[in-house]
Design an enzyme around this catalytic site. Structure first.
Site, PDB file in Angstrom:
ATOM      1  N   ASN A  12       0.849  -1.195   0.000  1.00  0.00           N
ATOM      2  CA  ASN A  12       0.000   0.000   0.000  1.00  0.00           C
ATOM      3  C   ASN A  12       0.890   1.254   0.000  1.00  0.00           C
ATOM      4  OD1 ASN A  12      -1.458   2.273   1.119  1.00  0.00           O
ATOM      5  ND2 ASN A  12      -3.092   0.850   1.647  1.00  0.00           N
ATOM      6  N   LYS A  15       0.455   3.782   2.948  1.00  0.00           N
ATOM      7  CA  LYS A  15       1.030   3.265   4.189  1.00  0.00           C
ATOM      8  C   LYS A  15       2.544   3.360   4.172  1.00  0.00           C
ATOM      9  CE  LYS A  15      -1.551  -0.658   5.939  1.00  0.00           C
ATOM     10  NZ  LYS A  15      -1.421  -2.078   6.219  1.00  0.00           N
ATOM     11  N   ASP A  72      -1.489  -4.616  10.042  1.00  0.00           N
ATOM     12  CA  ASP A  72      -2.853  -4.717   9.536  1.00  0.00           C
ATOM     13  C   ASP A  72      -3.626  -3.596  10.211  1.00  0.00           C
ATOM     14  OD1 ASP A  72      -4.493  -5.960   7.635  1.00  0.00           O
ATOM     15  OD2 ASP A  72      -5.684  -6.836   9.237  1.00  0.00           O
ATOM     16  N   ASP A 166      -9.350   8.455   4.724  1.00  0.00           N
ATOM     17  CA  ASP A 166      -9.007   9.746   5.343  1.00  0.00           C
ATOM     18  C   ASP A 166      -9.990  10.887   5.026  1.00  0.00           C
ATOM     19  OD1 ASP A 166      -6.880   8.725   6.685  1.00  0.00           O
ATOM     20  OD2 ASP A 166      -5.339   9.540   5.365  1.00  0.00           O
ATOM     21  N   HIS A 191      -3.495   6.382  14.481  1.00  0.00           N
ATOM     22  CA  HIS A 191      -3.346   5.001  14.959  1.00  0.00           C
ATOM     23  C   HIS A 191      -1.962   4.459  14.593  1.00  0.00           C
ATOM     24  CE1 HIS A 191      -4.925   5.433  10.980  1.00  0.00           C
ATOM     25  NE2 HIS A 191      -4.787   4.145  10.665  1.00  0.00           N
TER      26      HIS A 191
HETATM   27  P1  IMP Z   1      -4.330  -3.419   5.037  1.00  0.00           P
HETATM   28  O1  IMP Z   1      -3.270  -3.145   4.027  1.00  0.00           O
HETATM   29  O2  IMP Z   1      -4.993  -4.736   4.933  1.00  0.00           O
HETATM   30  O3  IMP Z   1      -3.886  -3.099   6.441  1.00  0.00           O
HETATM   31  O4  IMP Z   1      -5.516  -2.425   4.632  1.00  0.00           O
HETATM   32  C1  IMP Z   1      -5.772  -1.316   5.344  1.00  0.00           C
HETATM   33  C2  IMP Z   1      -6.942  -0.569   4.699  1.00  0.00           C
HETATM   34  O5  IMP Z   1      -7.578   0.155   5.762  1.00  0.00           O
HETATM   35  C3  IMP Z   1      -6.464   0.474   3.711  1.00  0.00           C
HETATM   36  O6  IMP Z   1      -6.522   0.007   2.386  1.00  0.00           O
HETATM   37  C4  IMP Z   1      -7.418   1.624   3.957  1.00  0.00           C
HETATM   38  O7  IMP Z   1      -8.597   1.436   3.213  1.00  0.00           O
HETATM   39  C5  IMP Z   1      -7.753   1.489   5.436  1.00  0.00           C
HETATM   40  N1  IMP Z   1      -6.819   2.288   6.251  1.00  0.00           N
HETATM   41  C6  IMP Z   1      -5.835   1.850   7.085  1.00  0.00           C
HETATM   42  N2  IMP Z   1      -5.168   2.870   7.648  1.00  0.00           N
HETATM   43  C7  IMP Z   1      -5.714   3.981   7.126  1.00  0.00           C
HETATM   44  C8  IMP Z   1      -5.427   5.360   7.300  1.00  0.00           C
HETATM   45  O8  IMP Z   1      -4.490   5.777   7.999  1.00  0.00           O
HETATM   46  N3  IMP Z   1      -6.225   6.194   6.633  1.00  0.00           N
HETATM   47  C9  IMP Z   1      -7.251   5.799   5.839  1.00  0.00           C
HETATM   48  N4  IMP Z   1      -7.539   4.532   5.612  1.00  0.00           N
HETATM   49  C10 IMP Z   1      -6.770   3.619   6.253  1.00  0.00           C
END
Ligand code: IMP
Length: 209
Positions: A12, A15, A72, A166, A191
């Site tokens: 991502n 991230k 995650d 966001d 977070h």
């Molecule tokens: P992961 O890669 O499975 O952890 O997916 C996390 C998903 O949660 C992301 O694709 C976003 O849609 C959402 N997410 C996680 N952290 C954030 C953040 O800081 N801002 C906005 N969306 C977030």
């Protein structure tokens, strides 16, 4: 312990950018999945953030034989019983909760539109972001940290910064959405910012052992 290189296991882009910024004072070389010659796919199919983070960290660490940081994270909305939760990245594609949302331009945008559709007319708009981070050192040990950001879902998207949800998340005591904050302002309260700062303390302790 020798801990000079760590693989940051995320694809991502939003991230990755935030992690690199947050880890810049940790005095550690950060590798990304793009630096790795062979690619593997790790499916995030566990019911909790922590189990998914452990799975990602372990599978990448055992394959590449380097210490791995995996996160995650996601959004939990009270009026939706905690959803999208672990389905945050692909909420738009879930058949449940009002069916699939078509993707016009981006999956982030489709996720947002699905949430806004489900929250139409809903008075209780409280929600939180959750981050669970795991550091796994192959064949040795693992550590995890967590961070939470409480706030509410806005009526419409606002702001261009950040990523994911966001534009529709306004933190408690803020007049702006996360997407209207500067990267520094978001990292200070987010977070992920909280979980990474706890992780940096763990890394510093391990380096001194
Ligand atoms: P992961 O890669 O499975 O952890 O997916 C996390 C998903 O949660 C992301 O694709 C976003 O849609 C959402 N997410 C996680 N952290 C954030 C953040 O800081 N801002 C906005 N969306 C977030």
């Amino acid at each position: 312990m020798k801990l000079d290189k760590i693989l940051l296991a995320t694809t991502n882009k939003g991230k990755l950018k935030e992690f690199k910024h947050l880890l810049k004072d940790a005095e550690i070389q950060i590798l990304s999945l793009q630096d790795m010659p062979q690619k593997i796919e790790v499916v995030e199919d566990r019911p909790t953030f922590l189990e998914n983070a452990i799975k990602k960290a372990k599978e990448y660490a055992l394959f590449y034989k380097v210490p791995v940081i995996a996160e995650d994270a996601g959004l939990e909305i009270d009026a939706l019983g905690g959803f999208p939760g672990v389905y945050s990245a692909r909420f738009f594609s879930l058949k449940e909760f009002g069916g699939e949302e078509p993707v016009q331009d981006s999956t982030d945008r489709a996720n947002i539109l699905k949430v806004l559709r489900l929250m139409e007319g809903e008075k209780n708009r409280t929600a939180r972001f959750v981050s669970n981070i795991v550091l796994y050192i192959p064949e040795e040990e693992g550590f995890w940290t967590e961070g939470y950001l409480y706030g509410e879902i806005t009526q419409s998207p606002l702001g261009e910064g950040g990523f994911g949800y966001d534009p529709i998340f306004r933190p408690i005591d803020s007049e702006k959405t996360l997407a209207q904050l500067s990267p520094e302002e978001k990292n200070r309260i987010s977070h992920r910012g909280q979980a990474v700062r706890k992780l940096i303390k763990v890394i510093k302790q391990l380096k001194n052992e």
